[in-house]
Design a protein around this motif. Structure first.
Motif, mmCIF file in Angstrom:
data_model
loop_
_atom_site.group_PDB
_atom_site.id
_atom_site.type_symbol
_atom_site.label_atom_id
_atom_site.label_comp_id
_atom_site.label_asym_id
_atom_site.label_seq_id
_atom_site.Cartn_x
_atom_site.Cartn_y
_atom_site.Cartn_z
ATOM 1 N N ARG A 22 0.838 -1.190 0.000
ATOM 2 C CA ARG A 22 0.000 0.000 0.000
ATOM 3 C C ARG A 22 0.875 1.242 0.000
ATOM 4 N N VAL A 23 0.325 2.331 -0.446
ATOM 5 C CA VAL A 23 1.030 3.614 -0.438
ATOM 6 C C VAL A 23 0.939 4.194 0.975
ATOM 7 N N ILE A 24 2.090 4.539 1.543
ATOM 8 C CA ILE A 24 2.120 5.159 2.873
ATOM 9 C C ILE A 24 2.370 6.648 2.698
ATOM 10 N N HIS A 25 1.402 7.453 3.070
ATOM 11 C CA HIS A 25 1.508 8.899 2.936
ATOM 12 C C HIS A 25 2.355 9.475 4.072
ATOM 13 N N PRO A 26 3.038 10.606 3.838
ATOM 14 C CA PRO A 26 3.857 11.208 4.905
ATOM 15 C C PRO A 26 3.081 11.454 6.192
ATOM 16 N N VAL A 27 1.814 11.886 6.073
ATOM 17 C CA VAL A 27 1.039 12.169 7.282
ATOM 18 C C VAL A 27 0.849 10.914 8.120
ATOM 19 N N GLN A 28 0.771 9.749 7.494
ATOM 20 C CA GLN A 28 0.619 8.504 8.250
ATOM 21 C C GLN A 28 1.889 8.182 9.031
ATOM 22 N N THR A 29 3.028 8.466 8.429
ATOM 23 C CA THR A 29 4.302 8.251 9.123
ATOM 24 C C THR A 29 4.451 9.208 10.296
ATOM 25 N N TYR A 30 4.153 10.497 10.054
ATOM 26 C CA TYR A 30 4.242 11.489 11.130
ATOM 27 C C TYR A 30 3.253 11.167 12.249
ATOM 28 N N ALA A 31 2.070 10.700 11.867
ATOM 29 C CA ALA A 31 1.064 10.357 12.873
ATOM 30 C C ALA A 31 1.544 9.212 13.759
ATOM 31 N N MET A 32 2.199 8.228 13.155
ATOM 32 C CA MET A 32 2.712 7.097 13.922
ATOM 33 C C MET A 32 3.775 7.556 14.915
ATOM 34 N N TYR A 33 4.696 8.420 14.467
ATOM 35 C CA TYR A 33 5.732 8.944 15.366
ATOM 36 C C TYR A 33 5.110 9.781 16.482
ATOM 37 N N TYR A 34 4.146 10.615 16.104
ATOM 38 C CA TYR A 34 3.472 11.479 17.078
ATOM 39 C C TYR A 34 2.778 10.630 18.137
ATOM 40 N N TRP A 35 2.043 9.620 17.684
ATOM 41 C CA TRP A 35 1.295 8.740 18.590
ATOM 42 C C TRP A 35 2.237 8.034 19.566
ATOM 43 N N CYS A 36 3.286 7.434 19.037
ATOM 44 C CA CYS A 36 4.216 6.678 19.882
ATOM 45 C C CYS A 36 4.950 7.599 20.858
ATOM 46 N N PHE A 37 5.301 8.801 20.397
ATOM 47 C CA PHE A 37 5.946 9.756 21.296
ATOM 48 C C PHE A 37 5.023 10.107 22.457
ATOM 49 N N HIS A 38 3.744 10.306 22.149
ATOM 50 C CA HIS A 38 2.786 10.688 23.188
ATOM 51 C C HIS A 38 2.696 9.623 24.279
ATOM 52 N N TYR A 39 2.548 8.358 23.871
ATOM 53 C CA TYR A 39 2.370 7.306 24.878
ATOM 54 C C TYR A 39 3.678 6.928 25.567
ATOM 55 N N LEU A 40 4.790 7.084 24.889
ATOM 56 C CA LEU A 40 6.073 6.897 25.560
ATOM 57 C C LEU A 40 6.276 7.994 26.599
ATOM 58 N N LYS A 41 5.902 9.218 26.261
ATOM 59 C CA LYS A 41 5.959 10.333 27.208
ATOM 60 C C LYS A 41 5.102 10.041 28.433
ATOM 61 N N ARG A 42 3.909 9.521 28.209
ATOM 62 C CA ARG A 42 3.022 9.207 29.327
ATOM 63 C C ARG A 42 3.629 8.156 30.254
ATOM 64 N N ILE A 43 4.232 7.142 29.685
ATOM 65 C CA ILE A 43 4.839 6.089 30.498
ATOM 66 C C ILE A 43 5.999 6.648 31.317
ATOM 67 N N LEU A 44 6.851 7.442 30.687
ATOM 68 C CA LEU A 44 7.983 8.028 31.397
ATOM 69 C C LEU A 44 7.507 8.981 32.490
#
Length: 308
Positions: free
Chosen positions: A123-145
């Motif tokens: 499938r075609v992965i759009h830049p916004v999907q990549t940024y969204a994945m990084y944003y999402w993971c950063f948010h929940y990693l921040k919460r855990i820390l």
């Protein structure tokens, strides 16, 4: 000093009561209840004074206080015992509710999971999907820390049932949003809208972290200290600035990604946090009423300036 430990139905939890020194603390009483019953460790216990006629809520005995703050010696003193059920620390509770979304979201981004739904593996992965994945993971990693290194909890434990409830909420919404944002048929927003959304979100994530630092400083390392009026940064204008920044950072995420799933999560989370914020705002106004030398709680927005 003899303390009778009764259930709400009047049944004796500890036969014959418990004898303690008049200078004993509530915490020592809980330890002795645990020693005599084996099952009810201190975190499971909620001790209150018997409810008096016309009294709305019973007085809860605070573990750090002395028994003589509540009772007089040799007066057949009674406490009402409630079993809170199996408990788990808040750090463990928060870890499990946050670690799920952290690992569930990348599954939809990286793995060919959509083959299970009849879509091609490629499938075609759009830049916004990549940024969204990084944003999402950063948010929940921040919460855990933050859970392990920033937050100070006013209560040591929570009922273990909350682990299953909270995990169901966070994990299911994580899968729901990840499915649609990473979907092969996903249509991205414009680059300008994406930048505005993620820009707002990142700004609010940073502000949210600083709000948590300010809240941490209101409590002593043991999590005690009671309610205090928060000051500084956004707390000068909003009672629950930590919730405000949490809501607006998810608004930024949804401006950038624009899915029904994401906005559904935003609405549900906003309703939950608004209910919490209204409760806290009422408590602070009641405690800090400006009477008997107490400070007056300043006029502030509750959670969502300029709306609430």
């Amino acid at each position: 000093m003899k303390i009778l430990v009764l259930s709400r139905s009047g049944r004796e939890i500890v036969k014959g009561g418990i004898e303690l020194n008049e200078n004993a603390s509530v915490s020592e009483l809980k330890d002795l209840i645990h020693k005599r019953t084996k099952k009810y460790y201190p975190a499971r216990q909620r001790l209150t004074l018997p409810l008096q006629p016309g009294q709305g809520k019973p007085i809860v005995l605070e573990s750090t206080k002395k028994l003589k703050d509540y009772f007089k010696e040799n007066e057949g003193n009674q406490v009402v015992f409630k079993d809170l059920g199996p408990q788990v620390s808040y750090q463990i509770l928060f870890f499990w509710e946050y670690v799920g979304p952290l690992f569930i979201y990348p599954i939809f981004y990286y793995s060919p999971v959509y083959k299970l739904f009849g879509y091609p593996a490629e499938r075609v992965i759009h830049p916004v999907q990549t940024y969204a994945m990084y944003y999402w993971c950063f948010h929940y990693l921040k919460r855990i820390l933050e859970t392990f290194f920033v937050h100070r909890f006013s209560h040591a434990t929570s009922p273990i049932s909350n682990v299953f409830r909270n995990c169901s909420y966070y994990w299911s919404f994580g899968a729901f949003i990840a499915y649609f944002v990473n979907h092969p048929l996903y249509t991205p927003v414009s680059e300008k809208q994406m930048k505005i959304g993620f820009g707002l979100g990142i700004l609010c994530q940073a502000a949210n972290f600083y709000c948590h630092i300010l809240l941490r400083n209101l409590r002593s390392p043991d999590g005690k200290g009671g309610y205090q009026i928060p000051y500084g940064f956004l707390f000068n204008i909003v009672t629950c600035a930590n919730y405000t920044t949490e809501i607006y950072q998810w608004l930024g995420f949804n401006i950038a990604t624009q899915t029904v799933a994401g906005y559904t999560f935003l609405v549900v989370a906003t309703l939950i946090m608004t209910d919490w914020a209204l409760g806290k705002h009422r408590r602070l106004k009641k405690i800090f009423d400006g009477k008997d030398g107490r400070p007056k709680y300043p006029r502030r927005w509750v959670i969502l300036p300029p709306f609430l």
